[in-house]
Write a protein that holds these residues in place. Structure first.
Motif, PDB file in Angstrom:
ATOM      1  N   THR A  33       9.715   9.498   0.997  1.00 12.21           N
ATOM      2  CA  THR A  33      10.836   9.298   1.911  1.00 12.21           C
ATOM      3  C   THR A  33      10.462   9.721   3.326  1.00 12.21           C
ATOM      4  O   THR A  33       9.590  10.550   3.533  1.00 12.21           O
ATOM      5  CB  THR A  33      12.082  10.098   1.476  1.00 12.21           C
ATOM      6  OG1 THR A  33      11.766  11.484   1.473  1.00 12.21           O
ATOM      7  CG2 THR A  33      12.578   9.653   0.114  1.00 12.21           C
ATOM      8  N   LEU A  34      11.155   9.120   4.279  1.00 14.42           N
ATOM      9  CA  LEU A  34      11.062   9.495   5.686  1.00 14.42           C
ATOM     10  C   LEU A  34      12.485   9.530   6.218  1.00 14.42           C
ATOM     11  O   LEU A  34      13.248   8.578   6.027  1.00 14.42           O
ATOM     12  CB  LEU A  34      10.235   8.483   6.480  1.00 14.42           C
ATOM     13  CG  LEU A  34      10.231   8.719   7.992  1.00 14.42           C
ATOM     14  CD1 LEU A  34       9.313   9.903   8.330  1.00 14.42           C
ATOM     15  CD2 LEU A  34       9.818   7.490   8.750  1.00 14.42           C
ATOM     16  N   TYR A  82      10.246   4.587   0.220  1.00 16.93           N
ATOM     17  CA  TYR A  82       9.209   3.542   0.216  1.00 16.93           C
ATOM     18  C   TYR A  82       8.076   3.914  -0.730  1.00 16.93           C
ATOM     19  O   TYR A  82       7.960   5.058  -1.164  1.00 16.93           O
ATOM     20  CB  TYR A  82       8.659   3.324   1.634  1.00 16.93           C
ATOM     21  CG  TYR A  82       7.963   4.538   2.198  1.00 16.93           C
ATOM     22  CD1 TYR A  82       6.586   4.710   2.057  1.00 16.93           C
ATOM     23  CD2 TYR A  82       8.676   5.537   2.860  1.00 16.93           C
ATOM     24  CE1 TYR A  82       5.943   5.818   2.564  1.00 16.93           C
ATOM     25  CE2 TYR A  82       8.039   6.661   3.371  1.00 16.93           C
ATOM     26  CZ  TYR A  82       6.678   6.793   3.219  1.00 16.93           C
ATOM     27  OH  TYR A  82       6.041   7.907   3.715  1.00 16.93           O
ATOM     28  N   THR A  83       7.253   2.925  -1.035  1.00 22.04           N
ATOM     29  CA  THR A  83       6.008   3.145  -1.756  1.00 22.04           C
ATOM     30  C   THR A  83       4.878   2.661  -0.860  1.00 22.04           C
ATOM     31  O   THR A  83       5.083   1.797  -0.008  1.00 22.04           O
ATOM     32  CB  THR A  83       5.947   2.382  -3.096  1.00 22.04           C
ATOM     33  OG1 THR A  83       6.048   0.982  -2.829  1.00 22.04           O
ATOM     34  CG2 THR A  83       7.065   2.814  -4.034  1.00 22.04           C
ATOM     35  N   GLY A  84       3.694   3.212  -1.044  1.00 22.85           N
ATOM     36  CA  GLY A  84       2.551   2.788  -0.248  1.00 22.85           C
ATOM     37  C   GLY A  84       2.164   3.833   0.772  1.00 22.85           C
ATOM     38  O   GLY A  84       2.486   5.013   0.646  1.00 22.85           O
ATOM     39  N   THR A  85       1.498   3.371   1.831  1.00 26.26           N
ATOM     40  CA  THR A  85       0.969   4.254   2.856  1.00 26.26           C
ATOM     41  C   THR A  85       1.674   3.980   4.176  1.00 26.26           C
ATOM     42  O   THR A  85       1.755   2.838   4.612  1.00 26.26           O
ATOM     43  CB  THR A  85      -0.545   4.015   3.036  1.00 26.26           C
ATOM     44  OG1 THR A  85      -1.184   4.151   1.771  1.00 26.26           O
ATOM     45  CG2 THR A  85      -1.141   5.000   3.999  1.00 26.26           C
ATOM     46  N   LEU A  86       2.151   5.045   4.816  1.00 20.77           N
ATOM     47  CA  LEU A  86       2.853   4.923   6.092  1.00 20.77           C
ATOM     48  C   LEU A  86       2.008   5.529   7.199  1.00 20.77           C
ATOM     49  O   LEU A  86       1.492   6.635   7.062  1.00 20.77           O
ATOM     50  CB  LEU A  86       4.206   5.638   6.002  1.00 20.77           C
ATOM     51  CG  LEU A  86       5.122   5.531   7.216  1.00 20.77           C
ATOM     52  CD1 LEU A  86       5.469   4.075   7.502  1.00 20.77           C
ATOM     53  CD2 LEU A  86       6.379   6.349   7.001  1.00 20.77           C
ATOM     54  N   SER A  87       1.859   4.795   8.294  1.00 23.44           N
ATOM     55  CA  SER A  87       1.044   5.245   9.417  1.00 23.44           C
ATOM     56  C   SER A  87       1.755   4.894  10.718  1.00 23.44           C
ATOM     57  O   SER A  87       2.383   3.837  10.821  1.00 23.44           O
ATOM     58  CB  SER A  87      -0.312   4.535   9.362  1.00 23.44           C
ATOM     59  OG  SER A  87      -0.980   4.619  10.590  1.00 23.44           O
TER      60      SER A  87
END
Length: 103
Positions: A33-34, A82-87
């Motif tokens: 989460t963000l 979300y799923t995955g990679t956050l940048s």
């Protein structure tokens, strides 16, 4: 004898590589989460800025907004799951599961 040893080593390397790949796939599917402020919403993406003033871009498919995005407005405090990679640089390489108003 030597050929059998080579085959055994190759088999061990293949099994190890498969196990590592499975761990990476599991990590990519883990929900994260963000929480931050919803700054912008367009048909193909939305932007959330966190408490450290870092902006993150979340892609969406046109006409297929993530669950809950329609229920919040620009300026609202939201939590994105979300799923995955956050940048900060590349945005999300994964899937938005939901967006909801943060408490």
């Amino acid at each position: 004898m030597r050929r059998g040893l080579v085959c055994l080593v190759l088999a061990a390397v293949l099994m190890l590589g498969t196990a590592c790949g499975a761990k990476q796939a599991d990590a990519a599917e883990e929900q994260q989460t963000l929480t931050g402020t919803l700054d912008e919403v367009k048909s193909f993406m939305f932007v959330v800025t966190d408490d450290q003033n870092s902006a993150y871009v979340f892609p969406t498919e046109e006409g297929n907004a993530p669950q809950g995005l329609a229920d919040v407005s620009v300026g609202d405090r939201v939590t994105v799951t979300y799923t995955g990679t956050l940048s900060e640089v590349d945005g999300l390489d994964g899937t938005v599961v939901s967006v909801e108003a943060a408490e």
